[in-house]
Write a protein that holds these residues in place. Structure first.
Motif, PDB file in Angstrom:
ATOM      1  N   VAL A   5      -3.649 -15.288 -52.464  1.00 34.47           N
ATOM      2  CA  VAL A   5      -4.097 -15.314 -51.081  1.00 34.47           C
ATOM      3  C   VAL A   5      -5.348 -16.163 -50.964  1.00 34.47           C
ATOM      4  O   VAL A   5      -6.402 -15.805 -51.507  1.00 34.47           O
ATOM      5  N   GLU A   6      -5.204 -17.291 -50.268  1.00 39.51           N
ATOM      6  CA  GLU A   6      -6.336 -18.193 -50.059  1.00 39.51           C
ATOM      7  C   GLU A   6      -7.123 -17.786 -48.811  1.00 39.51           C
ATOM      8  O   GLU A   6      -6.561 -17.252 -47.855  1.00 39.51           O
ATOM      9  N   SER A   7      -8.397 -18.081 -48.846  1.00 38.93           N
ATOM     10  CA  SER A   7      -9.263 -17.872 -47.688  1.00 38.93           C
ATOM     11  C   SER A   7     -10.430 -18.844 -47.753  1.00 38.93           C
ATOM     12  O   SER A   7     -10.659 -19.480 -48.793  1.00 38.93           O
ATOM     13  N   GLY A   8     -11.144 -18.953 -46.638  1.00 36.33           N
ATOM     14  CA  GLY A   8     -12.333 -19.791 -46.611  1.00 36.33           C
ATOM     15  C   GLY A   8     -12.183 -21.124 -45.915  1.00 36.33           C
ATOM     16  O   GLY A   8     -13.161 -21.870 -45.774  1.00 36.33           O
ATOM     17  N   GLY A   9     -10.970 -21.449 -45.501  1.00 33.75           N
ATOM     18  CA  GLY A   9     -10.779 -22.706 -44.793  1.00 33.75           C
ATOM     19  C   GLY A   9     -11.371 -22.645 -43.397  1.00 33.75           C
ATOM     20  O   GLY A   9     -11.826 -21.604 -42.941  1.00 33.75           O
ATOM     21  N   GLY A  10     -11.390 -23.802 -42.738  1.00 27.91           N
ATOM     22  CA  GLY A  10     -11.927 -23.849 -41.392  1.00 27.91           C
ATOM     23  C   GLY A  10     -12.255 -25.255 -40.972  1.00 27.91           C
ATOM     24  O   GLY A  10     -11.829 -26.225 -41.609  1.00 27.91           O
ATOM     25  N   LEU A  11     -13.010 -25.353 -39.885  1.00 26.93           N
ATOM     26  CA  LEU A  11     -13.428 -26.640 -39.335  1.00 26.93           C
ATOM     27  C   LEU A  11     -14.888 -26.882 -39.698  1.00 26.93           C
ATOM     28  O   LEU A  11     -15.734 -26.011 -39.491  1.00 26.93           O
ATOM     29  N   VAL A  12     -15.162 -28.063 -40.224  1.00 27.06           N
ATOM     30  CA  VAL A  12     -16.519 -28.399 -40.630  1.00 27.06           C
ATOM     31  C   VAL A  12     -16.770 -29.871 -40.324  1.00 27.06           C
ATOM     32  O   VAL A  12     -15.835 -30.678 -40.324  1.00 27.06           O
ATOM     33  N   GLN A  13     -18.001 -30.213 -40.064  1.00 26.62           N
ATOM     34  CA  GLN A  13     -18.347 -31.613 -39.824  1.00 26.62           C
ATOM     35  C   GLN A  13     -18.451 -32.374 -41.142  1.00 26.62           C
ATOM     36  O   GLN A  13     -18.721 -31.781 -42.199  1.00 26.62           O
ATOM     37  N   ALA A  14     -18.245 -33.664 -41.066  1.00 29.58           N
ATOM     38  CA  ALA A  14     -18.391 -34.510 -42.247  1.00 29.58           C
ATOM     39  C   ALA A  14     -19.782 -34.315 -42.844  1.00 29.58           C
ATOM     40  O   ALA A  14     -20.782 -34.228 -42.124  1.00 29.58           O
ATOM     41  N   GLY A  15     -19.814 -34.220 -44.172  1.00 23.01           N
ATOM     42  CA  GLY A  15     -21.057 -33.956 -44.876  1.00 23.01           C
ATOM     43  C   GLY A  15     -21.320 -32.490 -45.138  1.00 23.01           C
ATOM     44  O   GLY A  15     -22.233 -32.145 -45.904  1.00 23.01           O
ATOM     45  N   GLY A  16     -20.537 -31.635 -44.513  1.00 26.41           N
ATOM     46  CA  GLY A  16     -20.708 -30.210 -44.673  1.00 26.41           C
ATOM     47  C   GLY A  16     -20.023 -29.658 -45.913  1.00 26.41           C
ATOM     48  O   GLY A  16     -19.481 -30.400 -46.726  1.00 26.41           O
ATOM     49  N   SER A  17     -20.075 -28.333 -46.031  1.00 32.15           N
ATOM     50  CA  SER A  17     -19.539 -27.652 -47.201  1.00 32.15           C
ATOM     51  C   SER A  17     -18.655 -26.484 -46.804  1.00 32.15           C
ATOM     52  O   SER A  17     -18.839 -25.883 -45.738  1.00 32.15           O
ATOM     53  N   LEU A  18     -17.711 -26.176 -47.660  1.00 31.96           N
ATOM     54  CA  LEU A  18     -16.884 -24.985 -47.540  1.00 31.96           C
ATOM     55  C   LEU A  18     -16.617 -24.457 -48.943  1.00 31.96           C
ATOM     56  O   LEU A  18     -16.602 -25.226 -49.908  1.00 31.96           O
ATOM     57  N   ARG A  19     -16.389 -23.162 -49.038  1.00 31.47           N
ATOM     58  CA  ARG A  19     -15.965 -22.568 -50.303  1.00 31.47           C
ATOM     59  C   ARG A  19     -14.644 -21.853 -50.066  1.00 31.47           C
ATOM     60  O   ARG A  19     -14.560 -20.924 -49.246  1.00 31.47           O
ATOM     61  N   LEU A  20     -13.637 -22.280 -50.773  1.00 33.70           N
ATOM     62  CA  LEU A  20     -12.326 -21.633 -50.722  1.00 33.70           C
ATOM     63  C   LEU A  20     -12.228 -20.592 -51.824  1.00 33.70           C
ATOM     64  O   LEU A  20     -12.782 -20.774 -52.911  1.00 33.70           O
ATOM     65  N   ASP A  89     -10.632 -35.441 -46.466  1.00 34.51           N
ATOM     66  CA  ASP A  89     -10.382 -34.181 -47.176  1.00 34.51           C
ATOM     67  C   ASP A  89      -9.574 -33.206 -46.315  1.00 34.51           C
ATOM     68  O   ASP A  89      -9.179 -32.145 -46.798  1.00 34.51           O
ATOM     69  N   THR A  90      -9.343 -33.549 -45.074  1.00 31.52           N
ATOM     70  CA  THR A  90      -8.567 -32.700 -44.178  1.00 31.52           C
ATOM     71  C   THR A  90      -7.154 -32.515 -44.713  1.00 31.52           C
ATOM     72  O   THR A  90      -6.440 -33.480 -44.998  1.00 31.52           O
ATOM     73  N   ALA A  91      -6.769 -31.253 -44.885  1.00 39.04           N
ATOM     74  CA  ALA A  91      -5.455 -30.926 -45.449  1.00 39.04           C
ATOM     75  C   ALA A  91      -5.287 -29.419 -45.475  1.00 39.04           C
ATOM     76  O   ALA A  91      -6.246 -28.675 -45.223  1.00 39.04           O
ATOM     77  N   VAL A  92      -4.080 -28.999 -45.799  1.00 39.27           N
ATOM     78  CA  VAL A  92      -3.851 -27.605 -46.154  1.00 39.27           C
ATOM     79  C   VAL A  92      -4.077 -27.494 -47.664  1.00 39.27           C
ATOM     80  O   VAL A  92      -3.498 -28.265 -48.437  1.00 39.27           O
ATOM     81  N   THR A 110      -4.469 -22.659 -46.937  1.00 41.61           N
ATOM     82  CA  THR A 110      -5.519 -22.487 -45.940  1.00 41.61           C
ATOM     83  C   THR A 110      -5.907 -23.869 -45.414  1.00 41.61           C
ATOM     84  O   THR A 110      -6.055 -24.810 -46.195  1.00 41.61           O
ATOM     85  N   GLN A 111      -6.069 -23.957 -44.107  1.00 42.86           N
ATOM     86  CA  GLN A 111      -6.331 -25.250 -43.477  1.00 42.86           C
ATOM     87  C   GLN A 111      -7.809 -25.604 -43.570  1.00 42.86           C
ATOM     88  O   GLN A 111      -8.679 -24.786 -43.249  1.00 42.86           O
ATOM     89  N   VAL A 112      -8.061 -26.823 -43.994  1.00 44.54           N
ATOM     90  CA  VAL A 112      -9.417 -27.369 -43.979  1.00 44.54           C
ATOM     91  C   VAL A 112      -9.399 -28.605 -43.086  1.00 44.54           C
ATOM     92  O   VAL A 112      -8.603 -29.523 -43.313  1.00 44.54           O
ATOM     93  N   THR A 113     -10.251 -28.615 -42.090  1.00 46.58           N
ATOM     94  CA  THR A 113     -10.346 -29.748 -41.176  1.00 46.58           C
ATOM     95  C   THR A 113     -11.786 -30.254 -41.159  1.00 46.58           C
ATOM     96  O   THR A 113     -12.712 -29.480 -40.911  1.00 46.58           O
ATOM     97  N   VAL A 114     -11.949 -31.530 -41.443  1.00 47.65           N
ATOM     98  CA  VAL A 114     -13.275 -32.146 -41.471  1.00 47.65           C
ATOM     99  C   VAL A 114     -13.359 -33.154 -40.334  1.00 47.65           C
ATOM    100  O   VAL A 114     -12.598 -34.123 -40.299  1.00 47.65           O
TER     101      VAL A 114
END
Length: 116
Positions: A5-20, A89-92, A110-114
């Motif tokens: 089970v993946e989690s942590g994806g979302g919408l972030v601006q370029a240059g930002g960070s996410l942790r999946l 980097d935008t992808a599932v 999990t969807q990541v949108t930059v």
């Protein structure tokens, strides 16, 4: 039954960070090679990073120096820290577990949108 089970994806601006995060159940987590893959619209699924049971890591050239894969065997969880994100980097993003050369298990993604 195996569940990833993946989690942590979302919408972030370029240059930002996410942790999946990818929480695993139904497998002997510590012996698995764990991986993160991604699939952008209209493209094939591609390797992002892997980590072996011994902690050896491998990264796609496109993410080297920006992404870090690590695991917590006590929590049966593998993580992908993503820094300096780019619109490309935008992808599932999918989690993957390989207990041996034959079996492979996948999460739902999990969807990541930059945004630029």
């Amino acid at each position: 039954q195996v569940h990833l089970v993946e989690s942590g994806g979302g919408l972030v601006q370029a240059g930002g960070s996410l942790r999946l995060s990818c929480a695993a159940s139904g497998i002997m987590f510590s012996i698995n090679t764990m991986g993160w893959y991604r699939q952008a619209p209209g493209k094939q699924r591609e390797l992002v990073a892997t980590i072996t049971s011994g902690g050896s890591t491998n990264y796609a050239d496109s993410v080297k120096g920006r992404f870090t894969i690590f695991r917590d065997n006590a929590k049966n969880t593998v993580y992908l820290q993503m820094n300096s994100l780019k619109p490309e980097d935008t992808a599932v993003y999918y989690c993957n577990a390989k207990p041996d050369l034959i079996r492979v298990y996948w999460g739902q993604g999990t969807q990541v949108t930059v945004s630029s």
